[in-house]
Design an enzyme around this catalytic site. Structure first.
Site, PDB file in Angstrom:
ATOM      1  N   SER A 117     -30.616 -25.565  48.173  1.00  0.00           N
ATOM      2  CA  SER A 117     -31.640 -24.810  48.889  1.00  0.00           C
ATOM      3  C   SER A 117     -31.631 -25.109  50.386  1.00  0.00           C
ATOM      4  O   SER A 117     -30.661 -24.835  51.076  1.00  0.00           O
ATOM      5  CB  SER A 117     -33.001 -25.092  48.250  1.00  0.00           C
ATOM      6  OG  SER A 117     -33.988 -24.226  48.734  1.00  0.00           O
ATOM      7  N   ASP A 263     -33.457 -19.601  53.904  1.00  0.00           N
ATOM      8  CA  ASP A 263     -32.858 -20.917  53.704  1.00  0.00           C
ATOM      9  C   ASP A 263     -31.490 -20.745  53.056  1.00  0.00           C
ATOM     10  O   ASP A 263     -31.009 -19.625  52.884  1.00  0.00           O
ATOM     11  CB  ASP A 263     -33.781 -21.834  52.898  1.00  0.00           C
ATOM     12  CG  ASP A 263     -33.968 -21.377  51.463  1.00  0.00           C
ATOM     13  OD1 ASP A 263     -33.678 -20.195  51.180  1.00  0.00           O
ATOM     14  OD2 ASP A 263     -34.404 -22.179  50.623  1.00  0.00           O
ATOM     15  N   ASP A 265     -30.130 -20.864  50.126  1.00  0.00           N
ATOM     16  CA  ASP A 265     -29.913 -20.013  48.950  1.00  0.00           C
ATOM     17  C   ASP A 265     -30.785 -18.769  48.973  1.00  0.00           C
ATOM     18  O   ASP A 265     -30.816 -18.014  47.997  1.00  0.00           O
ATOM     19  CB  ASP A 265     -30.111 -20.798  47.654  1.00  0.00           C
ATOM     20  CG  ASP A 265     -31.549 -21.224  47.423  1.00  0.00           C
ATOM     21  OD1 ASP A 265     -32.313 -21.323  48.408  1.00  0.00           O
ATOM     22  OD2 ASP A 265     -31.921 -21.463  46.257  1.00  0.00           O
ATOM     23  N   ASP A 267     -33.904 -18.095  48.711  1.00  0.00           N
ATOM     24  CA  ASP A 267     -35.036 -17.867  47.822  1.00  0.00           C
ATOM     25  C   ASP A 267     -36.362 -18.034  48.558  1.00  0.00           C
ATOM     26  O   ASP A 267     -37.428 -17.873  47.969  1.00  0.00           O
ATOM     27  CB  ASP A 267     -34.977 -18.770  46.587  1.00  0.00           C
ATOM     28  CG  ASP A 267     -35.167 -20.249  46.901  1.00  0.00           C
ATOM     29  OD1 ASP A 267     -35.098 -20.635  48.089  1.00  0.00           O
ATOM     30  OD2 ASP A 267     -35.387 -21.029  45.952  1.00  0.00           O
TER      31      ASP A 267
END
Length: 469
Positions: A117, A263, A265, A267
């Site tokens: 992340s 960020d 990833d 999400d």
């Protein structure tokens, strides 16, 4: 003392204690236990074992972000899965919510995301999704953990070795990026476009570096793309949702209407208005929640947030006839409460926003599209829409610790927290909890006087360092 999930106003069940899995899968420094190739292989075997149900040919989707260690872990976990007679479908770099989408749309039995992340490139992580695109429940993660650590079901697990003709195959998914781009565009109202808008998009050299610019461009916007040249080591490095300052400056330079920082990833998302002022997850939940109330599409007139969300969110929604339900920290617990109680919108201050009518997990691009839809429908800039949210001053201190003893076993810490709570009275709150992904204790103090609460948070943090540091 309000400690972690026991804070007043929270709903749902406390997270199940696990040794490998945190609030967002297994995470650690790459090539150091537990984030090793050997562990990834065992996690792949255990996941394949758990999802095998029925006589059909089983398939698992694997995606990743742009970290250097992603190649190593991808091959290892794919080997573990295929060794159990389950096929592997590889997407390559793709946002976490994109893997959740592909898992469901391709009728796979599970999904795997290799990402840490917002963490620096030296870290990595592995998290799992069920066939319906939602994160695996705590109980299933615990079952996988017990298999990997040798605590249950070992005989059948280790004995299951498919013959050479039954070993799983691995293949690349054709146009995984294109499929996800088409899905994201379908979220945006058909009667609206982004024509005439200039949008700054900071992709953090992460998983969305192809997807995000394409979505906004194809909807008509002029896109200023930042940090879209991953090299395996620059993910989240001074950019993205954790460092939105460069995105905010680019808004002013290019006279953009909005900026968004994702960020690693993708999400989560942090926005900035046309003046370069940051708009965090709480502000987004406030303005979108109020819009959904006006549209009469906010289920039960309720937004689901965590104990970390600002009291200003409750006040903003109350002013429109809505309310906030709080959960433990972690977007997985927000989603669980939404599904359990029939809510359709929620998120976290950090920028995880879940629009359950469209997605199954936090999706930064989907969240930005929903905000842009409000802007276009209302004909108002983000700066004006965000005025509905007036944050109560917060002080947050992260304390690095060497051990994770129950806070109830630390009498001096409890005494200081009690003293601060008494001083705040009804005008504030204290939240002290262990991080679910790092060896840290997070101290949050909320109140009307910014300087005072900062001193109070530091006082609690100092006591924690004495006890646990």
């Amino acid at each position: 003392m309000r400690n972690g999930t026991s804070a007043n106003g929270t709903t749902g069940h406390a997270p199940i204690a696990r040794r490998l899995f945190g609030t967002d899968g297994v995470r650690g420094v790459a090539n150091v236990h537990p984030m090793t190739a050997e562990m990834a292989l065992q996690l792949g075997r255990a996941l394949a074992y758990v999802v095998r149900n029925g006589s059909h040919r089983h398939r698992i989707v694997i995606g990743k972000d742009t970290r250097l260690s992603g190649y190593m872990l991808e091959q290892a976990i794919a080997s573990g899965i295929s060794s159990m007679g389950v096929d592997v479908m590889l997407s390559g770099p793709l946002p976490t919510p994109g893997i959740a989408f592909l898992t469901e749309s391709m009728r796979a039995d599970a999904g795997v995301v290799i990402s840490a992340s917002h963490n620096p490139y030296q870290d990595n992580g592995i998290k799992f999704f069920s066939r319906d695109g939602f994160k695996l429940p705590d109980a299933v993660e615990l079952q996988i953990e017990q298999l990997v650590l040798g605590e249950s079901g070992l005989e059948e697990f280790h004995a299951l070795r498919p013959t050479a003709t039954r070993i799983g195959k691995a293949k690349r998914i054709d146009d995984a990026i294109g499929r996800y781009v088409v899905f994201l565009k379908s979220i945006f109202p058909k009667d609206l476009t982004l024509d005439g808008l200039t949008i700054v998009v900071d992709c953090a050299h992460g998983a969305a570096y192809h997807v995000a610019p394409a979505v906004f461009e194809e909807l008509g916007a002029k896109v200023i793309a930042l940090n879209v040249k991953p090299d395996g080591k620059n993910i989240n490095d001074g950019c993205g949702a954790v460092h939105p300052e460069s995105m905010a400056k680019a808004i002013q330079k290019h006279r953009a209407h909005l900026g968004l920082a994702l960020d690693g990833d993708a999400d989560r998302v942090i926005l900035a208005d046309e003046q370069g002022r940051i708009v965090d997850g709480d502000a987004i939940m406030a303005l979108v929640g109020r819009d959904l109330i006006r549209q009469k599409t906010l289920a039960k007139r309720t937004v689901v947030a965590t104990v970390m969300s600002n009291l200003g969110l409750e006040r903003a929604l109350a002013g429109a006839g809505g309310r906030v339900v709080r959960t433990a920290v972690g977007d997985r617990y927000v989603v669980e409460e939404m599904r359990r109680s029939g809510y359709n919108f929620g998120g976290e201050q950090s920028g995880h926003l879940i629009f359950l009518d469209h997605v199954t997990t936090g999706d930064g691009v989907a969240a930005a599209l929903n905000v842009l839809a409000v802007m276009q429908r209302e004909g108002r800039p983000l700066s004006e829409l965000a005025r509905c949210f007036e944050p109560v001053p917060q002080a947050l201190v992260n304390v690095a610790v060497k051990e994770r003893r129950p806070l109830s076993d630390l009498p001096e810490v409890a005494r200081v927290i009690g003293s601060v709570e008494k001083a705040l009275g009804k005008d504030g709150r204290v939240l002290v909890r262990f991080s679910g992904t790092e060896n840290k204790v997070r101290v949050l103090v909320e109140g009307t006087d910014g300087k005072r609460i900062r001193a109070q948070a530091d006082e609690i943090a100092d006591e924690l360092r004495k006890a646990l540091g």
